[in-house]
Design a protein around this motif. Structure first.
Motif, PDB file in Angstrom:
ATOM      1  N   SER A 126     -26.795 -38.308  18.592  1.00  0.00           N
ATOM      2  CA  SER A 126     -26.211 -38.775  17.333  1.00  0.00           C
ATOM      3  C   SER A 126     -25.055 -39.736  17.552  1.00  0.00           C
ATOM      4  N   ASP A 127     -24.574 -39.844  18.789  1.00  0.00           N
ATOM      5  CA  ASP A 127     -23.471 -40.766  19.066  1.00  0.00           C
ATOM      6  C   ASP A 127     -23.946 -42.211  19.162  1.00  0.00           C
ATOM      7  N   GLY A 128     -25.226 -42.396  19.397  1.00  0.00           N
ATOM      8  CA  GLY A 128     -25.743 -43.754  19.545  1.00  0.00           C
ATOM      9  C   GLY A 128     -25.668 -44.537  18.250  1.00  0.00           C
ATOM     10  N   VAL A 129     -25.329 -45.814  18.358  1.00  0.00           N
ATOM     11  CA  VAL A 129     -25.223 -46.693  17.188  1.00  0.00           C
ATOM     12  C   VAL A 129     -26.242 -47.808  17.346  1.00  0.00           C
ATOM     13  N   MET A 130     -27.192 -47.873  16.419  1.00  0.00           N
ATOM     14  CA  MET A 130     -28.283 -48.842  16.511  1.00  0.00           C
ATOM     15  C   MET A 130     -28.582 -49.418  15.133  1.00  0.00           C
ATOM     16  N   CYS A 131     -28.733 -50.721  15.061  1.00  0.00           N
ATOM     17  CA  CYS A 131     -28.989 -51.394  13.785  1.00  0.00           C
ATOM     18  C   CYS A 131     -30.356 -52.069  13.824  1.00  0.00           C
TER      19      CYS A 131
END
Length: 375
Positions: A126-131
């Motif tokens: 859940s820490d990953g940031v992806m757009c």
């Protein structure tokens, strides 16, 4: 129903909707800014509705439903410009990139119950940031929607290579044109979908993930293309958020044409090629690594071609549909521009090599995010 010479339907063109996810950064440091709720509030004051995402450094825009890309072109431009304005009003910089340039801070999950449950169950994932960019194309029959997914599977790697826009992470070049796709692959329900024999087969696969706790709810079916869990659409979600609005328009138009082409094939009884799942996954990995600058794995011929050749093959495949939609000339010109100037990943790497400072890359990406959009 009468058909034009192309063999494609003259009526009943499927609807189209587009969602784009963006990063919020500190304009001075380039570090992520955890202020999505404030940006959303500023957006409301400016007349735009922004959705909050898993991380507090992300917001998402969504168009209305149209029947043609012409219906949505102005909306896409305006939403990027207005969202950038809303971000600036609370001291943030809006950037259209697939992954952040620096690691996200700890405990950046948006404080909504569903997202908090995800953080509790999936831990560091859940820490990953992806757009990404999600294209919804209207299909009101689930059996046909699943058949369309089968027809789209071979083209997923090409769509990813075309829109790759996340080569830099942790302040350095990762060696991948789409690092976002690699990171997203850690989720248990991600990647290319299997070949489904029927809608019942599709639903059984989703039910198995739900019953075993692999996913919390149907919205966590993260396949690269899926049947939407809440809309009568097929949702293509393999792409990084494109660097510019023109690249988003090109992507959406190609996807629209792919679904129109698939519909026409299904109407004639044509069966989709049952591409091997492991081969398709390998092709998607290759597309994430090479983007538009290297090779692409042709899953039908099981051979390597250049990424540019793969895009040209896609264009040839959907050319009749694009012609029927009145977009063949525009898409051809847009692809030529991307080949000449580069997509998001190529431009980021070029800027990094030229200036050697990640801060300069961030500024250029921020500028390109609303390039050509109305203020």
């Amino acid at each position: 129903m009468e058909k034009p010479a192309s063999g494609l339907p003259s009526a009943g063109t499927p609807t189209l909707g587009i969602e784009e996810e963006f990063l919020l950064c500190d304009p001075q440091t380039g570090r992520l800014s955890l202020r999505n709720s404030e940006v959303a509030e500023a957006g409301r004051e400016l007349g735009i509705t922004l959705q909050l995402e898993l991380s507090r450094c992300q917001v998402e825009t969504a168009t209305s439903i149209g029947t043609h890309i012409r219906d949505l072109r102005d909306q896409l431009c305006e939403s990027r410009a207005v969202t950038a304005d809303a971000a600036a009003r609370v001291g943030c910089q809006l950037i259209a990139v697939g992954t952040p340039f620096y690691d996200p801070p700890i405990d950046a999950v948006t404080p909504e119950s569903r997202y908090q449950r995800m953080a509790g169950l999936y831990g560091a994932l859940s820490d990953g940031v992806m757009c990404g960019c999600h294209i919804h194309v209207g299909v009101d029959d689930r059996e046909r929607a699943v058949q369309i997914i089968n027809h789209l599977r071979p083209w997923l790697p090409t769509l990813l290579a075309l829109t790759a826009n996340s080569p830099i992470s942790s302040g350095r070049d990762t060696g991948y044109a789409s690092w976002r796709y690699v990171l997203f692959g850690r989720w248990p329900s991600s990647g290319p979908p299997p070949y489904f024999e029927s809608a019942q087969h599709y639903e059984a696969a989703v039910s198995a993930m739900l019953e075993t706790g692999v996913i919390l709810d149907p919205h966590m079916v993260y396949w690269d293309v899926r049947v939407s869990d809440h809309l009568p659409t097929v949702e293509i979600r393999i792409s990084d958020v494109p660097a510019t609005v023109e690249e988003t328009i090109t992507l959406a138009t190609l996807v629209h044409a792919l679904v129109v082409t698939a519909n026409a094939a299904i109407a004639t009884g044509e069966t989709a090629p049952a591409v091997d799942q492991d081969l398709l996954r390998a092709a998607c990995w290759r597309a994430a690594r090479d983007g538009l600058e290297g090779k692409s794995l042709d899953v039908k011929g099981v051979r390597l071609v250049t990424a540019h050749q793969a895009v040209r093959h896609l264009l040839e495949h959907v050319a009749p549909a694009l012609a029927a939609l009145g977009e063949l000339e525009q898409v051809t010109a847009s692809l030529d521009t991307i080949f000449d100037l580069g997509n998001g990943a190529i431009v980021q790497r070029r800027e990094l090599a030229r200036r050697a400072q990640v801060a300069d890359v961030i500024d250029e990406c921020a500028r390109r995010t609303f390039e050509g959009c109305r203020p």
